[in-house]
Write an enzyme that holds these catalytic residues in place. Sequence first.
Site, PDB file in Angstrom:
ATOM      1  N   LYS A  49       9.739  -4.431   1.007  1.00  0.00           N
ATOM      2  CA  LYS A  49       9.271  -4.211   2.388  1.00  0.00           C
ATOM      3  C   LYS A  49       8.706  -5.507   2.970  1.00  0.00           C
ATOM      4  O   LYS A  49       8.972  -5.840   4.134  1.00  0.00           O
ATOM      5  CB  LYS A  49       8.219  -3.089   2.414  1.00  0.00           C
ATOM      6  CG  LYS A  49       8.808  -1.716   2.087  1.00  0.00           C
ATOM      7  CD  LYS A  49       7.748  -0.630   1.851  1.00  0.00           C
ATOM      8  CE  LYS A  49       8.394   0.636   1.298  1.00  0.00           C
ATOM      9  NZ  LYS A  49       7.453   1.741   1.030  1.00  0.00           N
ATOM     10  N   GLN A  93       1.182   2.870  -0.077  1.00  0.00           N
ATOM     11  CA  GLN A  93       2.320   3.167  -0.944  1.00  0.00           C
ATOM     12  C   GLN A  93       2.009   4.356  -1.863  1.00  0.00           C
ATOM     13  O   GLN A  93       0.989   4.382  -2.535  1.00  0.00           O
ATOM     14  CB  GLN A  93       2.685   1.927  -1.778  1.00  0.00           C
ATOM     15  CG  GLN A  93       3.911   2.092  -2.648  1.00  0.00           C
ATOM     16  CD  GLN A  93       5.214   2.262  -1.866  1.00  0.00           C
ATOM     17  OE1 GLN A  93       5.357   1.789  -0.746  1.00  0.00           O
ATOM     18  NE2 GLN A  93       6.170   2.943  -2.466  1.00  0.00           N
ATOM     19  N   ASP A 116       4.541   5.349   8.398  1.00  0.00           N
ATOM     20  CA  ASP A 116       5.182   6.184   7.385  1.00  0.00           C
ATOM     21  C   ASP A 116       5.416   7.612   7.883  1.00  0.00           C
ATOM     22  O   ASP A 116       6.188   8.364   7.283  1.00  0.00           O
ATOM     23  CB  ASP A 116       4.267   6.283   6.149  1.00  0.00           C
ATOM     24  CG  ASP A 116       4.778   5.485   4.976  1.00  0.00           C
ATOM     25  OD1 ASP A 116       5.997   5.264   4.883  1.00  0.00           O
ATOM     26  OD2 ASP A 116       3.940   5.093   4.146  1.00  0.00           O
TER      27      ASP A 116
HETATM   28  N1  GUN Z   1       6.845   6.181  -1.982  1.00  0.00           N
HETATM   29  C1  GUN Z   1       8.146   6.539  -1.989  1.00  0.00           C
HETATM   30  N2  GUN Z   1       8.663   6.470  -0.741  1.00  0.00           N
HETATM   31  C2  GUN Z   1       7.673   6.050   0.058  1.00  0.00           C
HETATM   32  C3  GUN Z   1       7.601   5.771   1.463  1.00  0.00           C
HETATM   33  O1  GUN Z   1       8.544   5.919   2.231  1.00  0.00           O
HETATM   34  N3  GUN Z   1       6.397   5.354   1.903  1.00  0.00           N
HETATM   35  C4  GUN Z   1       5.325   5.206   1.083  1.00  0.00           C
HETATM   36  N4  GUN Z   1       4.179   4.812   1.627  1.00  0.00           N
HETATM   37  N5  GUN Z   1       5.361   5.464  -0.206  1.00  0.00           N
HETATM   38  C5  GUN Z   1       6.534   5.874  -0.713  1.00  0.00           C
END
Ligand code: GUN
Length: 289
Positions: A49, A93, A116
């Site tokens: 990311k 996350q 998110d």
């Molecule tokens: N863990 C797995 N997928 C995601 C996501 O799209 N966002 C976040 N913050 N954590 C994740």
Amino acid sequence: MELINGNEIAQNIIEELTLQVAKIDGVKPCVVFIRVGEDPASISYVRKKEKTATAIGIKSRLKILPENISQEQLLVEVEKENLDPSVHGILVQAPLPSHIEEKIIFNNVSSKKDVDGFNALNLGKLCQEQDDAFISCTPAGILELIKRKKIPTEGKHVVVLGRSLIVGKPAGMLFLRKGFPGNATVTFCHSRTPDLKSHAQRADILIAAIGKPQFVSGDMVKQGATVIDVGINRIEDSSKKSGFRLVGDVNFEQVASKTQFITPVPGGVGPMTVAMLMGNTLEAFKRSK
Ligand code: GUN
């Protein structure tokens, strides 16, 4: 059978976003990643990311917190970012350590910075079909693939395997919305669904998001269906230098030949998630003006 190339479509989106960000004079969009602990998968996802943000011209900052941080202290850290006007997007996350209740953390990310789409307000807005909802990035990525491949959804039967807050539930809600890509009939299946196979077999669009390696077998899929594989699972493979390989929730060898469209793993939904996150960050930036 046509493979849906998520890498290529995500790259197109990244190029579109790069052009838009280049046109911004002065302060650029900024996203903060909060990672708790040292989970190897989370480290790798967050790194991806960060790299994508940099490539687009979006600023990012990584806040790494210890595994044993209290829920209260994590909330303090989230609030600091909520209050920082130079931050437009916040991503905590997942998964978080088990002593922390994820929902409480997600609900305390400012809804305006919730790139998110995990907090209750944005999930509620998704159900209300409000245009200003931030939508969870993996479901948003799935929808974008369907849109760009012009796969019909109206009156079609979408079967979602999985009921998670991050993928299954919002993915189903998206296909239920009015308009394209929506107006579908949606069935949710999960670990307590009896005879899951009979539901899956009726899917025009089958979304596999259950986290079980190669769970969807050839006999679970209707001829001509579209199969979207959200799984990312490591399985042992002694022929690989690393000792493992990545597989989805779909048994690709058995299923692919029956489908009209199918997403590969890797290179299907995964890259789309990151691209959509960047789109949400740019959107949060624009709305902050
Ligand atoms: N863990 C797995 N997928 C995601 C996501 O799209 N966002 C976040 N913050 N954590 C994740």
